[in-house]
Design an enzyme around this catalytic site. Structure first.
Site, PDB file in Angstrom:
ATOM      1  N   LYS A 156      27.353 -10.360 -12.463  1.00  0.00           N
ATOM      2  CA  LYS A 156      27.945  -9.324 -11.548  1.00  0.00           C
ATOM      3  C   LYS A 156      28.838  -9.729 -10.793  1.00  0.00           C
ATOM      4  O   LYS A 156      29.367 -10.725 -10.465  1.00  0.00           O
ATOM      5  CB  LYS A 156      26.617  -8.736 -10.770  1.00  0.00           C
ATOM      6  CG  LYS A 156      25.583  -8.227 -11.774  1.00  0.00           C
ATOM      7  CD  LYS A 156      24.237  -7.940 -11.063  1.00  0.00           C
ATOM      8  CE  LYS A 156      23.113  -7.335 -11.628  1.00  0.00           C
ATOM      9  NZ  LYS A 156      22.151  -7.053 -10.858  1.00  0.00           N
TER      10      LYS A 156
ATOM     11  N   ASN B  87      22.118  -9.888  -6.797  1.00  0.00           N
ATOM     12  CA  ASN B  87      21.237 -11.286  -7.595  1.00  0.00           C
ATOM     13  C   ASN B  87      22.120 -11.720  -8.657  1.00  0.00           C
ATOM     14  O   ASN B  87      21.284 -12.223  -9.502  1.00  0.00           O
ATOM     15  CB  ASN B  87      19.759 -10.515  -7.772  1.00  0.00           C
ATOM     16  CG  ASN B  87      20.028  -9.277  -8.806  1.00  0.00           C
ATOM     17  OD1 ASN B  87      21.097  -8.972  -9.250  1.00  0.00           O
ATOM     18  ND2 ASN B  87      18.946  -8.797  -9.354  1.00  0.00           N
TER      19      ASN B  87
ATOM     20  N   HIS C 263      22.714  -9.958 -14.524  1.00  0.00           N
ATOM     21  CA  HIS C 263      21.967  -9.029 -15.205  1.00  0.00           C
ATOM     22  C   HIS C 263      21.686  -9.775 -16.640  1.00  0.00           C
ATOM     23  O   HIS C 263      22.420 -10.378 -17.355  1.00  0.00           O
ATOM     24  CB  HIS C 263      22.707  -7.698 -15.682  1.00  0.00           C
ATOM     25  CG  HIS C 263      21.869  -6.783 -16.929  1.00  0.00           C
ATOM     26  ND1 HIS C 263      20.890  -6.192 -16.585  1.00  0.00           N
ATOM     27  CD2 HIS C 263      22.171  -6.664 -18.286  1.00  0.00           C
ATOM     28  CE1 HIS C 263      20.290  -5.533 -17.680  1.00  0.00           C
ATOM     29  NE2 HIS C 263      21.084  -6.229 -18.499  1.00  0.00           N
TER      30      HIS C 263
ATOM     31  N   ARG D  29      15.906 -14.661 -19.194  1.00  0.00           N
ATOM     32  CA  ARG D  29      15.201 -14.254 -17.954  1.00  0.00           C
ATOM     33  C   ARG D  29      14.465 -15.076 -17.338  1.00  0.00           C
ATOM     34  O   ARG D  29      14.396 -15.117 -16.093  1.00  0.00           O
ATOM     35  CB  ARG D  29      14.273 -13.034 -18.556  1.00  0.00           C
ATOM     36  CG  ARG D  29      14.778 -11.866 -19.240  1.00  0.00           C
ATOM     37  CD  ARG D  29      15.044 -10.727 -18.365  1.00  0.00           C
ATOM     38  NE  ARG D  29      14.108 -10.331 -17.645  1.00  0.00           N
ATOM     39  CZ  ARG D  29      14.301  -8.915 -17.272  1.00  0.00           C
ATOM     40  NH1 ARG D  29      15.334  -8.426 -16.799  1.00  0.00           N
ATOM     41  NH2 ARG D  29      13.207  -8.333 -16.602  1.00  0.00           N
TER      42      ARG D  29
HETATM   43  P1  ADP Z   1      16.344  -7.046 -13.229  1.00  0.00           P
HETATM   44  O1  ADP Z   1      17.990  -6.805 -13.058  1.00  0.00           O
HETATM   45  O2  ADP Z   1      15.552  -8.009 -12.742  1.00  0.00           O
HETATM   46  O3  ADP Z   1      15.685  -6.355 -14.583  1.00  0.00           O
HETATM   47  P2  ADP Z   1      15.559  -4.189 -12.486  1.00  0.00           P
HETATM   48  O4  ADP Z   1      15.886  -3.775 -14.153  1.00  0.00           O
HETATM   49  O5  ADP Z   1      14.181  -3.292 -12.066  1.00  0.00           O
HETATM   50  O6  ADP Z   1      15.852  -5.626 -12.367  1.00  0.00           O
HETATM   51  O7  ADP Z   1      16.827  -3.485 -11.605  1.00  0.00           O
HETATM   52  C1  ADP Z   1      17.913  -3.424 -11.786  1.00  0.00           C
HETATM   53  C2  ADP Z   1      18.952  -4.071 -10.812  1.00  0.00           C
HETATM   54  O8  ADP Z   1      18.801  -3.135  -9.596  1.00  0.00           O
HETATM   55  C3  ADP Z   1      18.506  -5.323 -10.143  1.00  0.00           C
HETATM   56  O9  ADP Z   1      19.160  -6.377 -10.737  1.00  0.00           O
HETATM   57  C4  ADP Z   1      19.062  -5.051  -8.633  1.00  0.00           C
HETATM   58  O10 ADP Z   1      20.517  -5.520  -8.567  1.00  0.00           O
HETATM   59  C5  ADP Z   1      19.046  -3.466  -8.676  1.00  0.00           C
HETATM   60  N1  ADP Z   1      17.714  -3.035  -7.627  1.00  0.00           N
HETATM   61  C6  ADP Z   1      16.628  -2.985  -8.174  1.00  0.00           C
HETATM   62  N2  ADP Z   1      15.662  -2.653  -7.097  1.00  0.00           N
HETATM   63  C7  ADP Z   1      16.396  -2.447  -6.323  1.00  0.00           C
HETATM   64  C8  ADP Z   1      16.158  -2.181  -4.729  1.00  0.00           C
HETATM   65  N3  ADP Z   1      14.894  -1.745  -4.207  1.00  0.00           N
HETATM   66  N4  ADP Z   1      17.124  -2.085  -3.946  1.00  0.00           N
HETATM   67  C9  ADP Z   1      18.348  -2.475  -4.382  1.00  0.00           C
HETATM   68  N5  ADP Z   1      18.540  -2.742  -5.341  1.00  0.00           N
HETATM   69  C10 ADP Z   1      17.978  -2.883  -6.440  1.00  0.00           C
END
Ligand code: ADP
Length: 186
Positions: free
Chosen positions: A9, A150, A153, A113
């Site tokens: 990202k 984070n 993706h 993951r």
């Molecule tokens: P992942 O990327 O770990 O699979 P998700 O699919 O649940 O997680 O969420 C997609 C992305 O949305 C996350 O990687 C993160 O950047 C963002 N995100 C998820 N939940 C939140 C939140 N509560 N506040 C801010 N950003 C969030």
């Protein structure tokens, strides 16, 4: 061999972590089968983070649980949280360059993951990419009104990997080859 989609990202690119992130996957025995850098347009990111109810609810539900585990009560519905975060993600992913890649190998979806770590860097395992290279938290993201920084993706399962790969790559951008050490890996 399984394939999965990984995006570095804008925070990962701006922090010059591209090489370290790629090394983590290559060190584990996975290979890159396609790679490019681009500033994606809103339409493409909208197809990646789809307006799908199940996905919106799952994002909302994970966030809600994280807040409630800290004793913070949340009145917003899961789907509304999901919609709000999807909008933030589209703004964020289109704000600067990202690296898109297809990572291939034995159990690539699961392995990637695991190396990437859980969603919130603050609570991700410190040996993972997110836990070891970033510190962001739900609370900080909430006060900034922006998505968690984070870094990565990574597709959640084989079906979404297939769908997401088609959002970012055409068939002719994917290279068919094998690592020289393939037979020593799995
Ligand atoms: P992942 O990327 O770990 O699979 P998700 O699919 O649940 O997680 O969420 C997609 C992305 O949305 C996350 O990687 C993160 O950047 C963002 N995100 C998820 N939940 C939140 C939140 N509560 N506040 C801010 N950003 C969030």
């Amino acid at each position: 061999m399984e394939q999965t989609l990984v995006l570095i990202k804008p925070d990962g690119v701006r922090r010059a972590l591209i090489g370290r992130v790629i090394s983590r996957f290559e060190d584990a025995g996975l290979q890159i089968s396609a790679i490019k850098m681009l500033v994606p347009e809103r339409e493409r990111v909208g197809r990646h983070y789809t307006d799908d109810e199940a996905w919106l609810k799952s994002v909302g539900s994970k966030s809600k649980k994280a807040y409630e585990s800290k004793g913070v009560s949340v009145t917003e519905s899961e789907i509304d949280i999901g919609r709000r975060i999807r909008g933030q993600l589209i703004d964020y992913l289109t704000s600067g360059p990202v690296i898109a890649m297809i990572i291939e190998g034995n159990e690539a979806v699961f392995t990637v993951r695991k190396i990437v770590g859980s969603t919130e860097p603050r609570s991700a395992d410190p040996s993972s990419i997110r836990g070891g290279l970033s510190t962001d938290s739900y609370g900080a993201a909430d006060s900034r009104k922006s998505p968690l920084k984070n870094l990565i993706h990574a597709s959640e399962d084989v079906k979404s990997a297939k769908d997401e790969i088609s959002v970012w790559f055409s068939d002719r951008e994917v290279c068919d080859y094998e690592r020289a050490d393939r037979s020593a890996i799995s």
